[in-house]
Design a protein around this motif. Structure first.
Motif, PDB file in Angstrom:
ATOM      1  N   GLU A   1       0.857  -1.187   0.000  1.00  0.00           N
ATOM      2  CA  GLU A   1       0.000   0.000   0.000  1.00  0.00           C
ATOM      3  C   GLU A   1       0.897   1.241   0.000  1.00  0.00           C
ATOM      4  OE1 GLU A   1      -3.108  -0.052  -0.493  1.00  0.00           O
ATOM      5  OE2 GLU A   1      -3.555  -2.173  -0.157  1.00  0.00           O
TER       6      GLU A   1
ATOM      7  N   ASP B   1      -1.269   6.332   1.478  1.00  0.00           N
ATOM      8  CA  ASP B   1      -1.726   6.232   2.863  1.00  0.00           C
ATOM      9  C   ASP B   1      -3.238   6.254   3.028  1.00  0.00           C
ATOM     10  OD1 ASP B   1       0.857   6.096   3.945  1.00  0.00           O
ATOM     11  OD2 ASP B   1       1.061   8.278   3.896  1.00  0.00           O
ATOM     12  N   ASP B   2      -3.951   6.879   2.094  1.00  0.00           N
ATOM     13  CA  ASP B   2      -5.387   7.026   2.309  1.00  0.00           C
ATOM     14  C   ASP B   2      -6.088   7.254   0.970  1.00  0.00           C
ATOM     15  OD1 ASP B   2      -5.104   9.860   1.677  1.00  0.00           O
ATOM     16  OD2 ASP B   2      -4.447  10.174   3.744  1.00  0.00           O
ATOM     17  N   ASP B   3      -7.411   7.308   1.035  1.00  0.00           N
ATOM     18  CA  ASP B   3      -8.205   7.472  -0.174  1.00  0.00           C
ATOM     19  C   ASP B   3      -7.969   8.829  -0.833  1.00  0.00           C
ATOM     20  OD1 ASP B   3      -9.298   4.974   0.113  1.00  0.00           O
ATOM     21  OD2 ASP B   3     -11.157   5.674   1.042  1.00  0.00           O
TER      22      ASP B   3
END
Length: 249
Positions: A72, A75-77
């Motif tokens: 990943e 880190d975030d959407d």
């Protein structure tokens, strides 16, 4: 000569990390420096800081090079949305080797790359065929070094260039030609599974391709495991060609 454009080299890993990342970053900076004397100059920034993935920051770049990213990487959407917005606004992506092992949480990312890594046999020599030697991505090697043909490293027969290459031969979760709903991948390189052990895709095993996707362009090569690849004009010519093609330069 056109105005220089900027590329972003992003090499963050949260899973497997390739030892070839530092030499590959240096090689891309060498390409950028050498481009200053050519018709399509560009400059390069490199980072592993995912906070650069905002609409404002990415607007400075024409191409993002996803260099050996794994896991990943964002880190975030919000960061993923910034990447989506970059592509949808016409931005280009060049993805190298392990980048098909990144962002397993995002189905959109898998379609951007064109396939999702599954496994690979032990590194070994294999015979690579160039399926479209006149594609702009493939002809950029001539800007770096014409001497492969003169030395006999490549064989050109019936319009197909073949070369022995040592790498990790990636198997994908779905065949790349069927991984995108519209079958829009343009395959540039395939490996002959009869030339090595451990392939699962049969007579048609793509290892590098390009596509127009969601408003932008993406070039992906599964080659590039070893440091030596980033000193090789044949391989680096494809990276250069991928950058210029993705930038629509």
């Amino acid at each position: 000569m056109s105005e220089p454009f900027k590329i972003l080299i992003f090499s963050r890993t949260t899973a497997y990390r390739h030892k070839s990342i530092p030499p590959s970053i240096r090689a891309l900076h060498r390409l950028a420096s050498a481009s200053g004397s050519g018709p399509h100059p560009f400059t390069a920034d490199d980072t592993e800081d995912a906070s650069v993935f905002t609409p404002a920051s990415l607007a400075a770049y024409r191409v993002i090079v996803l260099l050996q990213c794994s896991g990943e990487m964002l880190d975030d959407d919000g960061q993923l949305d910034a990447l989506k917005g970059f592509v949808r606004s016409g931005g280009g992506v060049v993805a190298v080797h392990c980048a098909s092992f990144a962002m397993p949480s995002s189905e959109w990312y898998g379609r951007l790359i064109g396939a999702v890594f599954d496994n690979h046999p032990a590194p070994q020599p294999g015979r690579v065929r160039t399926l479209d030697p006149e594609h702009p991505i493939m002809t950029c090697r001539r800007l770096l070094d014409e001497s492969h043909y003169e030395r006999g490293d490549d064989e050109m027969t019936a319009g197909v260039v073949e070369r022995t290459w040592v790498d990790e031969w990636y198997n994908f979760k779905a065949h790349p030609r069927r991984a995108t709903p519209d079958g829009g991948l343009h395959v540039l390189l395939a490996v002959d599974e009869k030339s090595y052990e451990g392939g699962v895709h049969g007579d048609d095993h793509p290892v590098a391709w390009c596509q127009s996707f969601d408003g932008g362009r993406c070039f992906y090569t599964s080659l590039g495991h070893f440091d030596e690849a980033y000193e090789d004009d044949w391989f680096m010519g494809q990276i250069l060609g991928g950058i210029l093609w993705a930038a629509e330069a």
